[in-house]
Design an enzyme around this catalytic site. Structure first.
Site, mmCIF file in Angstrom:
data_model
loop_
_atom_site.group_PDB
_atom_site.id
_atom_site.type_symbol
_atom_site.label_atom_id
_atom_site.label_comp_id
_atom_site.label_asym_id
_atom_site.label_seq_id
_atom_site.Cartn_x
_atom_site.Cartn_y
_atom_site.Cartn_z
ATOM 1 N N CYS A 134 -8.799 1.121 10.039
ATOM 2 C CA CYS A 134 -7.706 0.173 10.712
ATOM 3 C C CYS A 134 -8.080 -0.925 9.675
ATOM 4 O O CYS A 134 -6.551 0.116 8.827
ATOM 5 C CB CYS A 134 -8.197 -0.575 12.037
ATOM 6 S SG CYS A 134 -7.010 -1.006 13.210
ATOM 7 N N ILE A 177 -6.697 -0.382 18.469
ATOM 8 C CA ILE A 177 -7.024 -2.246 18.882
ATOM 9 C C ILE A 177 -5.834 -2.827 17.407
ATOM 10 O O ILE A 177 -5.806 -3.132 16.203
ATOM 11 C CB ILE A 177 -7.956 -3.229 18.582
ATOM 12 C CG1 ILE A 177 -9.340 -2.446 19.333
ATOM 13 C CG2 ILE A 177 -7.479 -4.196 18.798
ATOM 14 C CD1 ILE A 177 -10.660 -3.052 19.312
ATOM 15 N N ARG A 178 -4.495 -2.904 18.468
ATOM 16 C CA ARG A 178 -3.334 -3.034 17.374
ATOM 17 C C ARG A 178 -3.601 -2.077 16.213
ATOM 18 O O ARG A 178 -3.030 -2.844 15.078
ATOM 19 C CB ARG A 178 -3.616 -4.662 17.098
ATOM 20 C CG ARG A 178 -1.763 -5.277 17.401
ATOM 21 C CD ARG A 178 -2.121 -6.956 17.752
ATOM 22 N NE ARG A 178 -2.781 -7.446 16.483
ATOM 23 C CZ ARG A 178 -2.621 -8.198 15.307
ATOM 24 N NH1 ARG A 178 -1.352 -7.890 15.136
ATOM 25 N NH2 ARG A 178 -2.922 -8.744 14.860
ATOM 26 N N ARG A 197 1.827 -0.793 9.705
ATOM 27 C CA ARG A 197 0.856 -2.110 10.626
ATOM 28 C C ARG A 197 1.581 -2.151 12.407
ATOM 29 O O ARG A 197 2.952 -2.191 12.841
ATOM 30 C CB ARG A 197 1.832 -3.164 10.428
ATOM 31 C CG ARG A 197 0.038 -3.354 8.794
ATOM 32 C CD ARG A 197 0.685 -4.434 8.287
ATOM 33 N NE ARG A 197 -0.479 -5.816 9.576
ATOM 34 C CZ ARG A 197 -0.034 -7.086 8.956
ATOM 35 N NH1 ARG A 197 0.487 -7.680 8.266
ATOM 36 N NH2 ARG A 197 -0.761 -8.090 9.620
ATOM 37 N N GLU A 228 -16.557 2.393 14.440
ATOM 38 C CA GLU A 228 -17.750 1.189 14.492
ATOM 39 C C GLU A 228 -17.922 0.030 15.767
ATOM 40 O O GLU A 228 -19.034 0.047 16.500
ATOM 41 C CB GLU A 228 -17.716 0.109 13.114
ATOM 42 C CG GLU A 228 -16.771 -0.698 13.348
ATOM 43 C CD GLU A 228 -15.205 -0.351 13.143
ATOM 44 O OE1 GLU A 228 -15.090 0.907 12.745
ATOM 45 O OE2 GLU A 228 -14.189 -1.260 13.291
ATOM 46 N N HIS A 232 -10.945 2.361 15.367
ATOM 47 C CA HIS A 232 -12.601 1.488 15.155
ATOM 48 C C HIS A 232 -13.943 2.878 15.614
ATOM 49 O O HIS A 232 -14.300 2.337 16.643
ATOM 50 C CB HIS A 232 -11.996 0.551 15.975
ATOM 51 C CG HIS A 232 -11.206 -0.457 15.518
ATOM 52 N ND1 HIS A 232 -11.306 -1.459 14.345
ATOM 53 C CD2 HIS A 232 -10.698 0.005 16.222
ATOM 54 C CE1 HIS A 232 -10.595 -1.836 14.391
ATOM 55 N NE2 HIS A 232 -9.996 -1.607 15.295
HETATM 56 N N1 GLN Z 1 -3.303 -5.613 13.267
HETATM 57 C C1 GLN Z 1 -4.185 -5.385 12.403
HETATM 58 C C2 GLN Z 1 -3.521 -5.268 11.433
HETATM 59 O O1 GLN Z 1 -2.446 -5.578 10.971
HETATM 60 C C3 GLN Z 1 -4.809 -4.481 12.476
HETATM 61 C C4 GLN Z 1 -6.061 -4.280 13.375
HETATM 62 C C5 GLN Z 1 -7.098 -3.787 13.789
HETATM 63 O O2 GLN Z 1 -7.944 -3.511 12.508
HETATM 64 N N2 GLN Z 1 -7.815 -3.583 14.534
HETATM 65 O O3 GLN Z 1 -3.936 -6.223 9.494
#
Ligand code: GLN
Length: 189
Positions: free
Chosen positions: A77, A135-136, A103, A174, A172
């Site tokens: 991520c 997640i994002r 991103r 993990e 993720h």
């Molecule tokens: N949105 C985060 C970024 O741009 C990454 C999110 C994440 O690692 N879960 O850095």
């Protein structure tokens, strides 16, 4: 085998727990000298701008690039963003992998989701889907040169890539009970 986990910011503890469970010795990497004697490095999820700024502050950028010349690195991520050459934004990046990443391309925190990922290379014969948590998350827009997409969602969205000994996943592993991606990374060493 001794695996470092970059511990500037993000969910490094979760990676360490999985590696511990797999019987692998780990080191939290915060300073250049922590890289000594490592066989590989994981860059966790978190906030790529924070990870990058702290890596600059602690003089980690050049030592990390030197390390990456010889050793396997896996970015999850935010870690994937940090390893990418192209993100279309100005922030400190290791910028070693020939990938283009966008991103937050799956939406905001509330748009986080879990998807079944069919990644055949994880298991010989058995094709149990991998529970991929986003997640994002960043989107892998393109893998160029020697970088190759190795996993896609069922809608065709690329979510993992490899370039030789470097691995990136936009999700993720993990944060799951499934340690197959960690075992896959250890297999690159
Ligand atoms: N949105 C985060 C970024 O741009 C990454 C999110 C994440 O690692 N879960 O850095």
């Amino acid at each position: 085998m001794k695996i470092g986990v970059l511990a500037c910011q993000g969910d490094f503890i979760e990676h360490i727990k999985i590696l511990f469970h797999l019987g692998v010795e780990t080191v939290e990497v915060r300073l250049p000298e922590d890289l000594k004697g490592l066989t590989g490095l994981i860059i966790p999820g978190g906030e790529s701008t924070t990870i990058g700024k702290l890596a600059v502050t602690y003089n980690l950028m050049e030592p990390l690039r030197g390390f990456s010349d010889k050793k396997p690195i896996w970015g999850t991520c935010a870690g994937m963003i940090f390893l990418a050459k192209e993100i279309g934004m100005d922030q400190p990046l290791l910028g070693i992998m020939d990938i283009e990443v966008e991103r937050n391309a799956f939406g905001r925190q509330v748009d986080s989701f879990k998807a079944d990922l069919y990644a055949r290379f994880l298991d010989k014969g058995d094709s149990k889907p991998f529970p991929a948590i986003f997640i994002r998350a960043p989107k892998l827009i393109a893998a160029k040169g020697k970088a190759k997409v190795i996993a896609k969602l069922t809608d065709g969205t690329a979510v993992a890539a490899r370039e030789g000994k470097w691995l990136v996943t936009s999700f993720h592993p993990e944060l799951t009970e499934d340690n197959r991606f960690h075992r896959y990374f250890l297999g690159l060493i």
